[in-house]
Write an enzyme that holds these catalytic residues in place. Sequence first.
Site, PDB file in Angstrom:
ATOM      1  N   GLY A  63      37.213  31.458  45.564  1.00 18.38           N
ATOM      2  CA  GLY A  63      38.390  31.319  44.716  1.00 18.38           C
ATOM      3  C   GLY A  63      39.054  32.666  44.634  1.00 18.38           C
ATOM      4  N   SER A  64      39.937  32.849  43.670  1.00 13.89           N
ATOM      5  CA  SER A  64      40.585  34.153  43.535  1.00 13.89           C
ATOM      6  C   SER A  64      41.556  34.115  42.368  1.00 13.89           C
ATOM      7  CB  SER A  64      41.391  34.531  44.797  1.00 13.89           C
ATOM      8  OG  SER A  64      40.589  34.552  45.934  1.00 13.89           O
ATOM      9  N   ASN A  65      41.892  35.297  41.889  1.00  9.80           N
ATOM     10  CA  ASN A  65      43.081  35.516  41.056  1.00  9.80           C
ATOM     11  C   ASN A  65      43.966  36.520  41.776  1.00  9.80           C
ATOM     12  OD1 ASN A  65      41.887  34.171  38.661  1.00  9.80           O
ATOM     13  ND2 ASN A  65      40.608  36.005  38.562  1.00  9.80           N
TER      14      ASN A  65
END
Length: 804
Positions: free
Chosen positions: A251-253
């Site tokens: 995932g990531s931001n």
Amino acid sequence: MHLRTRLKHLALTGAALAVVTASLPGAAAADSGGRERHPSDRGLSAVIRYTEYGIPHIVAEDYADLGFGTGWAQAADQVCVLADGFLTVNGERSRYFGPDAAPDGSLSSATTNLSSDLYFRGVKDAGTVEDLLETPAPAGPSRDVKELMRGWAAGYNAWLRKNRVTDPACAKADWVRPVTALDVARRGFAVSVLGGQGRAVDGITAARPPAATPGAAASAARSGADPEAPDPARTAEAARELFAPENATMGSNAVAFSGTTTANGRGLLLGNPHYPWQGGRRFWQSQQTIPGELNVSGASLLGTPVVNIGFNDKVAWSHTVATGVPLDLHQLALVPGDPTAYLVDGKPERMTPREVTVGIKDGTPVTRTQWWTRYGPVVGGLGAQLPLPWTATTAYALNDPNAANLRGSDTALGFAKARSARDIADALRRTQGLPWVNTIAADSAGHSLFTQSQVLPRITDELAARCSTPLGRATYPASGVAVLDGSRSDCAPGSDPDAVQPGVFGPSRMPVLRDAPYVENSNDSAWLANADRPLTGYERIFGTVATPRSLRTRGGVEDVAALADRGRLTVADLQRQQFANRAPAGDLVAADAAKACASALPEDAEVCRVIGAWDRTVNTDSRGALLFDRFWRRFTAAVKPADQWTVPFSAADPVRTPHTLNTGLPEFAKALAGAAAELRAAGIALDAPLGAHQFVVRNGERIPVSGGTEALGVWNKAEPVWNAAAGGYAEVAHGTSHVQAVGWDGSRCPVARTLLSYSQSSNPASPHYSDQTRLYAGERWVTSRFCEKDILRSPALRVVVVRG
């Protein structure tokens, strides 16, 4: 100008200048990147300047030399992980490790070595990657990328030839051996299909035609129903869970701020990808320079010859795993009496058998047949939870357009040479190489960009409405997984005129938001990239609109919107956001939980006191965070999302709803009591500081780490591994990995801070095995050395000339 001449202008001290300039070769001769041979490294060379934390700054004269230096430097840090991955893409894991052991999951979803080998050996036998390498650009990879791959393999091989492997994971192993440029390309192919064929490896390799049963097909046809057909409702829910961002191991931001929000009118970018902490999907840091051609710093996925996430002197970018579904299914109507033939427009077509043989350690080779159609391989399911049975009447074929996409490195090169956010968008338009990520960018002129520019099958909502089977009518709205009628040629994905390959969406159909005060993504759809300027109008396969957002998205939007409103932002504000460690679930739930706790657990006042006193953060010194974490995991596992709250989701207020915990549910008291009992049984105080029981161990050193799980909504995500016997969370499976906070101040040097949470090397003998992990534990950063003057001032400067 020759590179030797260029480097004379670098402000190196005398000895280093002599070493660097005297050793640089002329331009390397061109060679094909797709030849199945060990590439010669004759004439290839690069200069590697190492600065603090083992970060290499690679200077080369051309792309082959740059690849050479990059392959050498990656091998020095990660030779065992890299060698393991090359075994994978060559289908040789079973030969060395046995068929039943499991791969590390970095290059496919295969649950056993045998399944992995059958798939990748099939790709190899079919010449799939060779065909892609021979495809002319822009549909295929460019000459520059082929040269990078050629050089990378040569550099890796040269390191192996000239160095002794000290990592105990593979020291003296006979599976550590030279590679070819084609091996590098095969690894790139594996990364490209991770979301498609790679997700279905077990289903592809285990798919078998049913045993012939006289009259079975005719009987099913007469009854009008297939008794083995998957249940639409259950399959739709399984597909939703399979593709849900909260269940992903990546995932990531990322957030980009435009100049309207910053102190100096220039852009800012914070990238925070969440990737595995072990194995072949780790990031690795470097700076790559070809004077006068490109100069880029950032992180590469292992085995990749380009920078995937990074910055230069004008623009910075990051990626987040997108919600677009990069595959679709075609439900085949089989020819009665022949389960390996199917009908298209009333005419039979035979499946193509691919016989694949895999060597087995201490055993007889295994041969299996895979079955291919005009749409792609027949699959028996997408993981164990989503079976797609091959019956006498029906089979399912998987379409993965990224199996024709080897352009990701060209996209990365386009980013490396970009001078603005607009150039980032132009590189995406030209190359169309990103299979499963969004792109967020900011530039020194103050522009911001969000775009979901993925390679996706061209499944429009109109096509899905017209061509979905009964199964597809359930799965498509629930998950974006289309199941189309394979018996009709007019139900194949269409093509857009601006797409570089058939059957995919063109750039003009992608969700894009330019120059908003902020653009943010935390793995939900494009809808709320900016909550004040929601994106709509895209097809369902890209993601949803007006549906509940994850707590991580809600918390992220709250945080970055508040920062944008406050204004006058600097890189320091990005650094504070990364380690704010606010737990949005705590802000929503803890007060209600503490209030209801007294009646739910009247005999256990300590639980109520600890939950009420918790500061709602997941810092290493936060007391009560561990208790809340274990409670919240239990509660959310037992209660459906819609039932957890008394105030439901509203599309008119998507960041603040749903809210108000439903403490009247019996699962509430059970989850509180269970969490408390669990900690006490492990000998852990309910109010113990989080860092005492959330840590990693490196060379016997216990390193506490902050952060929290997906369900808590924490920006600084950590998915730790619970081990009560070891004292709590004793390892991190995946989470915050390579972080970069980037801005500009008007000089030629970007203002950048970086951090690689798990450090540069997997070798316990390396000084860079855990040095940045200790930085991460202390919430400290690396000041990036991008400009020559800063590289040469490094107190850790070490200059290495590497040659073939």
